[in-house]
Design a protein around this motif. Sequence first.
Motif, PDB file in Angstrom:
ATOM      1  N   GLU A   1      -8.804  12.190 -23.267  1.00  0.00           N
ATOM      2  CA  GLU A   1      -9.792  11.165 -22.935  1.00  0.00           C
ATOM      3  C   GLU A   1      -9.214  10.003 -22.128  1.00  0.00           C
ATOM      4  N   GLU A   2      -7.927  10.033 -21.885  1.00  0.00           N
ATOM      5  CA  GLU A   2      -7.307   8.905 -21.194  1.00  0.00           C
ATOM      6  C   GLU A   2      -6.916   9.259 -19.760  1.00  0.00           C
ATOM      7  N   PHE A   3      -5.622   9.483 -19.531  1.00  0.00           N
ATOM      8  CA  PHE A   3      -5.087   9.647 -18.182  1.00  0.00           C
ATOM      9  C   PHE A   3      -4.630  11.062 -17.866  1.00  0.00           C
ATOM     10  N   GLY A   4      -4.903  12.018 -18.737  1.00  0.00           N
ATOM     11  CA  GLY A   4      -4.432  13.378 -18.542  1.00  0.00           C
ATOM     12  C   GLY A   4      -2.948  13.482 -18.866  1.00  0.00           C
ATOM     13  N   GLU A   5      -2.440  14.692 -18.801  1.00  0.00           N
ATOM     14  CA  GLU A   5      -1.021  14.935 -19.067  1.00  0.00           C
ATOM     15  C   GLU A   5      -0.179  14.559 -17.848  1.00  0.00           C
ATOM     16  N   ARG A   6       1.089  14.284 -18.082  1.00  0.00           N
ATOM     17  CA  ARG A   6       2.012  13.934 -16.996  1.00  0.00           C
ATOM     18  C   ARG A   6       2.026  15.016 -15.913  1.00  0.00           C
ATOM     19  N   ALA A   7       2.048  16.285 -16.316  1.00  0.00           N
ATOM     20  CA  ALA A   7       2.065  17.393 -15.356  1.00  0.00           C
ATOM     21  C   ALA A   7       0.780  17.422 -14.524  1.00  0.00           C
ATOM     22  N   GLU A   8      -0.351  17.090 -15.133  1.00  0.00           N
ATOM     23  CA  GLU A   8      -1.616  17.038 -14.383  1.00  0.00           C
ATOM     24  C   GLU A   8      -1.577  15.944 -13.325  1.00  0.00           C
ATOM     25  N   ARG A   9      -1.068  14.787 -13.706  1.00  0.00           N
ATOM     26  CA  ARG A   9      -0.969  13.688 -12.741  1.00  0.00           C
ATOM     27  C   ARG A   9      -0.035  14.059 -11.600  1.00  0.00           C
ATOM     28  N   ALA A  10       1.055  14.768 -11.912  1.00  0.00           N
ATOM     29  CA  ALA A  10       1.998  15.198 -10.867  1.00  0.00           C
ATOM     30  C   ALA A  10       1.319  16.136  -9.874  1.00  0.00           C
ATOM     31  N   VAL A  11       0.464  17.023 -10.364  1.00  0.00           N
ATOM     32  CA  VAL A  11      -0.267  17.942  -9.480  1.00  0.00           C
ATOM     33  C   VAL A  11      -1.198  17.145  -8.557  1.00  0.00           C
ATOM     34  N   ILE A  12      -1.893  16.164  -9.105  1.00  0.00           N
ATOM     35  CA  ILE A  12      -2.783  15.323  -8.301  1.00  0.00           C
ATOM     36  C   ILE A  12      -1.978  14.564  -7.250  1.00  0.00           C
ATOM     37  N   PHE A  13      -0.860  13.966  -7.641  1.00  0.00           N
ATOM     38  CA  PHE A  13      -0.036  13.204  -6.692  1.00  0.00           C
ATOM     39  C   PHE A  13       0.464  14.104  -5.561  1.00  0.00           C
ATOM     40  N   HIS A  14       0.888  15.315  -5.892  1.00  0.00           N
ATOM     41  CA  HIS A  14       1.367  16.255  -4.885  1.00  0.00           C
ATOM     42  C   HIS A  14       0.234  16.609  -3.912  1.00  0.00           C
TER      43      HIS A  14
ATOM     44  N   MET B   1      -2.885  15.818   1.294  1.00  0.00           N
ATOM     45  CA  MET B   1      -4.105  15.354   1.956  1.00  0.00           C
ATOM     46  C   MET B   1      -3.826  14.203   2.915  1.00  0.00           C
ATOM     47  N   VAL B   2      -2.936  13.292   2.528  1.00  0.00           N
ATOM     48  CA  VAL B   2      -2.557  12.195   3.425  1.00  0.00           C
ATOM     49  C   VAL B   2      -2.016  12.758   4.732  1.00  0.00           C
ATOM     50  N   ALA B   3      -1.137  13.756   4.634  1.00  0.00           N
ATOM     51  CA  ALA B   3      -0.552  14.363   5.828  1.00  0.00           C
ATOM     52  C   ALA B   3      -1.610  15.081   6.659  1.00  0.00           C
ATOM     53  N   ALA B   4      -2.464  15.868   6.026  1.00  0.00           N
ATOM     54  CA  ALA B   4      -3.476  16.642   6.750  1.00  0.00           C
ATOM     55  C   ALA B   4      -4.506  15.738   7.420  1.00  0.00           C
ATOM     56  N   VAL B   5      -4.969  14.728   6.701  1.00  0.00           N
ATOM     57  CA  VAL B   5      -5.966  13.804   7.243  1.00  0.00           C
ATOM     58  C   VAL B   5      -5.363  12.989   8.384  1.00  0.00           C
ATOM     59  N   GLY B   6      -4.117  12.556   8.211  1.00  0.00           N
ATOM     60  CA  GLY B   6      -3.445  11.809   9.270  1.00  0.00           C
ATOM     61  C   GLY B   6      -3.243  12.647  10.518  1.00  0.00           C
ATOM     62  N   GLU B   7      -2.821  13.890  10.336  1.00  0.00           N
ATOM     63  CA  GLU B   7      -2.602  14.783  11.474  1.00  0.00           C
ATOM     64  C   GLU B   7      -3.903  15.077  12.212  1.00  0.00           C
ATOM     65  N   ALA B   8      -5.001  15.227  11.465  1.00  0.00           N
ATOM     66  CA  ALA B   8      -6.298  15.516  12.073  1.00  0.00           C
ATOM     67  C   ALA B   8      -6.944  14.269  12.679  1.00  0.00           C
ATOM     68  N   GLY B   9      -6.484  13.087  12.267  1.00  0.00           N
ATOM     69  CA  GLY B   9      -7.025  11.841  12.799  1.00  0.00           C
ATOM     70  C   GLY B   9      -8.472  11.582  12.401  1.00  0.00           C
ATOM     71  N   VAL B  10      -8.843  11.973  11.174  1.00  0.00           N
ATOM     72  CA  VAL B  10     -10.235  11.831  10.746  1.00  0.00           C
ATOM     73  C   VAL B  10     -10.452  10.703   9.740  1.00  0.00           C
ATOM     74  N   GLY B  11      -9.421   9.954   9.416  1.00  0.00           N
ATOM     75  CA  GLY B  11      -9.571   8.858   8.464  1.00  0.00           C
ATOM     76  C   GLY B  11      -8.292   8.634   7.703  1.00  0.00           C
ATOM     77  N   GLU B  12      -8.446   8.211   6.445  1.00  0.00           N
ATOM     78  CA  GLU B  12      -7.273   7.969   5.612  1.00  0.00           C
ATOM     79  C   GLU B  12      -7.580   8.251   4.150  1.00  0.00           C
ATOM     80  N   VAL B  13      -6.587   8.769   3.452  1.00  0.00           N
ATOM     81  CA  VAL B  13      -6.672   8.924   2.003  1.00  0.00           C
ATOM     82  C   VAL B  13      -6.192   7.598   1.435  1.00  0.00           C
ATOM     83  N   ASP B  14      -7.067   6.957   0.666  1.00  0.00           N
ATOM     84  CA  ASP B  14      -6.828   5.575   0.267  1.00  0.00           C
ATOM     85  C   ASP B  14      -6.195   5.420  -1.106  1.00  0.00           C
ATOM     86  N   GLY B  15      -6.144   6.483  -1.894  1.00  0.00           N
ATOM     87  CA  GLY B  15      -5.504   6.343  -3.194  1.00  0.00           C
ATOM     88  C   GLY B  15      -6.233   7.104  -4.269  1.00  0.00           C
ATOM     89  N   ASP B  16      -5.817   6.837  -5.498  1.00  0.00           N
ATOM     90  CA  ASP B  16      -6.356   7.553  -6.644  1.00  0.00           C
ATOM     91  C   ASP B  16      -6.594   6.590  -7.791  1.00  0.00           C
TER      92      ASP B  16
END
Length: 111
Positions: A26-39, A44-59
């Motif tokens: 019910e809180e922040f998920g497991e450490r491994a889950e957060r690591a998957v999201i961060f990865h 996504m930051v790299a793909a969006v930047g390369e495509a020039g369609v905007g920016e991934v702003d965070g989580d």
Amino acid sequence: MDTIFDLPETSAPEQAVIARFRLSGEEFGERAERAVIFHAERAMVAAVGEAGVGEVDGDEFGGGEAVVYAYGPDAEALFKVMEPILRGLPFRPAHVVLRHGAAKTELHVDL
């Protein structure tokens, strides 16, 4: 023509892609889950930047879910670049909100 103010041209309203994933607990998920999201977010930051369609702003983590935010001039184009990475994440239920224009109309997409 006399002008008092030199106003900037109005640009198109920023659009958004907001992805929500259910994590364990019910809180922040497991450490491994957060690591998957961060990865995935770095990819996504790299793909969006390369495509020039905007920016991934965070989580955001809390309440048993993870949310990833991205912004750009065209939510559909932004989602098209992010979609393969978002669909590759193992967390369900999951959905994406594509927010369009100043009226903030929304399209919900289940992953």
